[in-house]
Design a protein around this motif. Structure first.
Motif, PDB file in Angstrom:
ATOM      1  N   LEU A 147       1.387  17.579   4.317  1.00  0.00           N
ATOM      2  CA  LEU A 147       0.560  16.106   4.389  1.00  0.00           C
ATOM      3  C   LEU A 147       0.801  15.446   5.487  1.00  0.00           C
ATOM      4  CD1 LEU A 147       1.585  15.543   0.433  1.00  0.00           C
ATOM      5  CD2 LEU A 147      -0.506  16.948   1.346  1.00  0.00           C
ATOM      6  N   GLY A 148       1.947  15.486   6.259  1.00  0.00           N
ATOM      7  CA  GLY A 148       2.041  14.579   7.103  1.00  0.00           C
ATOM      8  C   GLY A 148       2.991  13.450   6.839  1.00  0.00           C
ATOM      9  N   LEU A 149       3.448  12.829   7.510  1.00  0.00           N
ATOM     10  CA  LEU A 149       4.636  11.866   7.421  1.00  0.00           C
ATOM     11  C   LEU A 149       4.321  10.694   6.120  1.00  0.00           C
ATOM     12  CD1 LEU A 149       7.426  10.903   7.635  1.00  0.00           C
ATOM     13  CD2 LEU A 149       6.622   9.413   9.684  1.00  0.00           C
ATOM     14  N   ARG A 150       3.161  10.013   6.517  1.00  0.00           N
ATOM     15  CA  ARG A 150       2.690   8.719   5.674  1.00  0.00           C
ATOM     16  C   ARG A 150       2.398   9.250   4.300  1.00  0.00           C
ATOM     17  NH1 ARG A 150      -0.786   5.386  10.286  1.00  0.00           N
ATOM     18  NH2 ARG A 150       0.945   4.460  11.452  1.00  0.00           N
ATOM     19  N   ARG A 151       1.624  10.482   4.139  1.00  0.00           N
ATOM     20  CA  ARG A 151       1.294  10.697   2.560  1.00  0.00           C
ATOM     21  C   ARG A 151       2.482  11.242   1.946  1.00  0.00           C
ATOM     22  NH1 ARG A 151      -3.630  14.667   3.095  1.00  0.00           N
ATOM     23  NH2 ARG A 151      -3.096  14.451   0.885  1.00  0.00           N
TER      24      ARG A 151
ATOM     25  N   ALA B 129       5.122   7.957   1.079  1.00  0.00           N
ATOM     26  CA  ALA B 129       4.388   6.936   0.230  1.00  0.00           C
ATOM     27  C   ALA B 129       4.955   7.007  -1.087  1.00  0.00           C
ATOM     28  CB  ALA B 129       3.078   6.850   0.370  1.00  0.00           C
ATOM     29  N   PRO B 130       4.892   8.053  -1.884  1.00  0.00           N
ATOM     30  CA  PRO B 130       5.715   7.970  -3.071  1.00  0.00           C
ATOM     31  C   PRO B 130       7.198   7.728  -3.256  1.00  0.00           C
ATOM     32  CG  PRO B 130       4.473   9.917  -2.902  1.00  0.00           C
ATOM     33  CD  PRO B 130       4.367   9.360  -1.495  1.00  0.00           C
ATOM     34  N   SER B 131       7.905   8.193  -2.031  1.00  0.00           N
ATOM     35  CA  SER B 131       9.363   7.838  -2.238  1.00  0.00           C
ATOM     36  C   SER B 131       9.592   6.198  -2.019  1.00  0.00           C
ATOM     37  CB  SER B 131       9.950   8.395  -1.008  1.00  0.00           C
ATOM     38  OG  SER B 131       9.910   9.500  -0.925  1.00  0.00           O
ATOM     39  N   VAL B 132       8.720   5.468  -1.315  1.00  0.00           N
ATOM     40  CA  VAL B 132       8.819   3.915  -1.073  1.00  0.00           C
ATOM     41  C   VAL B 132       8.587   3.326  -2.412  1.00  0.00           C
ATOM     42  CG1 VAL B 132       7.722   1.916  -0.013  1.00  0.00           C
ATOM     43  CG2 VAL B 132       8.100   4.151   1.261  1.00  0.00           C
ATOM     44  N   LEU B 133       7.691   3.676  -3.186  1.00  0.00           N
ATOM     45  CA  LEU B 133       7.220   3.287  -4.238  1.00  0.00           C
ATOM     46  C   LEU B 133       8.225   3.503  -5.582  1.00  0.00           C
ATOM     47  CD1 LEU B 133       3.531   4.456  -4.856  1.00  0.00           C
ATOM     48  CD2 LEU B 133       4.557   2.160  -4.312  1.00  0.00           C
TER      49      LEU B 133
ATOM     50  N   VAL C 165      13.220  -0.018   0.814  1.00  0.00           N
ATOM     51  CA  VAL C 165      11.858  -0.114   1.048  1.00  0.00           C
ATOM     52  C   VAL C 165      11.401  -0.404   2.454  1.00  0.00           C
ATOM     53  CG1 VAL C 165       9.876  -1.066  -0.243  1.00  0.00           C
ATOM     54  CG2 VAL C 165      11.793  -0.540  -1.661  1.00  0.00           C
ATOM     55  N   ALA C 166      12.110  -1.308   2.774  1.00  0.00           N
ATOM     56  CA  ALA C 166      11.799  -1.840   4.322  1.00  0.00           C
ATOM     57  C   ALA C 166      11.941  -0.547   5.222  1.00  0.00           C
ATOM     58  CB  ALA C 166      12.533  -3.020   4.793  1.00  0.00           C
ATOM     59  N   ALA C 167      12.922   0.211   5.112  1.00  0.00           N
ATOM     60  CA  ALA C 167      13.073   1.453   5.882  1.00  0.00           C
ATOM     61  C   ALA C 167      11.864   2.359   5.934  1.00  0.00           C
ATOM     62  CB  ALA C 167      14.301   2.027   5.616  1.00  0.00           C
ATOM     63  N   GLY C 168      11.593   2.655   4.485  1.00  0.00           N
ATOM     64  CA  GLY C 168      10.427   3.670   4.336  1.00  0.00           C
ATOM     65  C   GLY C 168       8.969   3.050   4.920  1.00  0.00           C
ATOM     66  N   LEU C 169       8.924   1.802   4.974  1.00  0.00           N
ATOM     67  CA  LEU C 169       7.516   1.194   5.405  1.00  0.00           C
ATOM     68  C   LEU C 169       7.834   1.141   6.912  1.00  0.00           C
ATOM     69  CD1 LEU C 169       7.241  -1.934   2.938  1.00  0.00           C
ATOM     70  CD2 LEU C 169       5.971   0.058   3.012  1.00  0.00           C
ATOM     71  N   LEU C 170       8.872   0.721   7.366  1.00  0.00           N
ATOM     72  CA  LEU C 170       9.077   0.978   8.878  1.00  0.00           C
ATOM     73  C   LEU C 170       8.921   2.200   9.553  1.00  0.00           C
ATOM     74  CD1 LEU C 170       9.987  -0.461  11.707  1.00  0.00           C
ATOM     75  CD2 LEU C 170      12.343   0.189  10.996  1.00  0.00           C
ATOM     76  N   LEU C 171       9.427   3.324   8.784  1.00  0.00           N
ATOM     77  CA  LEU C 171       8.898   4.686   9.109  1.00  0.00           C
ATOM     78  C   LEU C 171       7.532   4.892   8.996  1.00  0.00           C
ATOM     79  CD1 LEU C 171      10.802   7.015  10.104  1.00  0.00           C
ATOM     80  CD2 LEU C 171      10.938   7.767   7.738  1.00  0.00           C
TER      81      LEU C 171
END
Length: 414
Positions: free
Chosen positions: A84-88, A91-95, A186-192
């Motif tokens: 799916l690529g990194l962002r997709r 995204a569930p992990s961050v939530l 969460v910030a780490a996931g968003l940063l990535l």
């Protein structure tokens, strides 16, 4: 000195790696994003013991639940990154991570066990994504240095993050520490997601002639070969040695009445690893990951016979020297053995094998320590890890000998 002369001067391989487009930013993002993961274990333990009033055994159950979640989730998360690529994919992990960690300070013990498992299952795959991206950004000639530098930065992270977690838990509260870990996760996931480091090459695939293409309905080629399997075992062996050494070091200092020395002893151990990793990355000879794990096992033996504290300190520096080289070599070899489209999944399996090594090493070495003392723990870590590494070397040589004996025959996939 002319500009032309300066351009032809030999430069450090690390300088060459850091000048590559995107690499310095990747290392900076990865360093920050790994901090909450490195601090989570000690913060969870302190919360269970101090705030929930449970024992260390029950704290171990929480840590074990998180470990099991990580072992199951790592290949799955890696496969999603591939597809799916990194962002997709993250995204569930961050939530999920935001919900788990922000609720954790307010949960009872049994609910915390379940939350720790879910948190491990959906953990943002910072470690594997960083290495996957390195394999794309760094050309093969410099990957040895790139992975060595990554291992050195991981060591520094694990030197600093647990200390920060302990300070938050002791100077503030464990609830505050858990909340900070949650927010930074969460910030780490968003940063990535913001950095979005590449996990696939942008170079288009070469179109093969029709007569060389695989049939459309052909079964997909298997990725796991004997060589890949033994490299994954090398990761398990290295983790077994490291966690066994960790447990044995704490036991040795506790038995000597010097528990306060644990922090600086671990710092010396990590410092040895940093030095070893930097030297490894500057070298030009590629050594087998299994051989380096065998050296790691051998370097752990002197700690079993070193008196506390001075000689044990020297022994820990010696034990640390092969750590980063072994881990860097394992990661570099993994990305060489699999097609780019499956690297995320295989790096996830590498993380799972490391987790399994930790899960096996801590209780086994702890049991031996209870029966024989800390020296037995060091020797068990070295013996088991070294046996796995040497066994892997033997299997690799046998498989290679059989392949060489039949001209044109490829290694059989398993």
């Amino acid at each position: 000195m002319t500009r032309a002369t300066m351009e032809h001067m030999p430069t450090s391989p690390y300088g060459a790696v850091l000048r590559l487009p995107g690499v310095a930013r990747l290392f900076a993002v990865a360093f920050v994003a790994r901090i909450p993961t490195a601090a989570a274990g000690v913060v969870l333990t302190l919360h269970v013991v101090q705030s929930l009033g449970k024992g260390y055994g029950q704290a171990g159950v929480v840590a074990g639940a998180m470990t099991i979640g990580m072992a199951i989730g790592a290949p799955w998360r890696g496969r999603l990154v591939d597809r799916l690529g990194l962002r997709r994919a993250i995204a569930p992990s961050v939530l999920v991570e935001s919900a788990v960690w922000l609720m954790a300070p307010h949960l009872g013990y049994h609910a915390l066990v379940g939350a720790a498992f879910v948190g491990g299952l959906f953990l943002v795959p910072v470690f594997s994504v960083t290495r996957q991206s390195l394999s794309v950004l760094v050309p093969p000639a410099l990957q040895r240095s790139g992975f060595a530098l990554d291992s050195v930065l991981v060591e520094i992270t694990f030197m600093l993050a647990p200390v920060a977690g302990v300070l938050l838990a002791t100077q503030g509260s464990t609830g505050l520490a858990l909340t900070v870990v949650g927010c930074t996760t969460v910030a780490a996931g968003l940063l990535l997601m913001w950095a979005n480091p590449p996990t696939r090459s942008r170079t288009p695939a070469i179109e093969l002639p029709a007569d060389l293409r695989e049939p459309e309905h052909a079964a997909p080629r298997r990725v796991v070969t004997p060589e890949l399997a033994v490299v994954l075992l090398a990761g398990l062996a290295a983790s077994f040695i490291l966690v066994g050494t960790d447990v044995s070091l704490v036991a040795a200092l506790n038995d000597a009445g010097r528990a306060a020395d644990v922090g600086w002893m671990i710092a010396l151990w990590a410092g040895g690893s940093v030095v070893g990793g930097l030297l490894h990355g500057m070298g030009t000879r590629n050594r087998s990951p299994l051989l380096l794990v065998a050296v790691l096992a051998l370097a752990t033996v002197p700690a079993a016979f070193a008196p506390v504290p001075v000689w044990l300190a020297f022994a820990m520096v010696l034990a640390g020297l092969p750590c980063a080289p072994a881990l860097a070599s394992i990661n570099a070899r993994l990305v060489q053995l699999v097609p780019e489209a499956r690297r995320g999944e295989v790096m996830g399996w590498g993380g799972t094998m490391s987790t399994v090594g930790n899960a096996l090493g801590a209780p086994l070495c702890g049991w031996v320590i209870d029966q024989t003392g800390p020296s037995g723990g060091f020797l068990t870590a070295a013996a088991v890890g070294g046996t796995i590494a040497v066994g892997g070397l033997v299997v690799s040589r046998l498989v290679r000998s059989r392949a060489d004996a039949v001209p044109g025959r490829e290694l059989v996939s398993v």
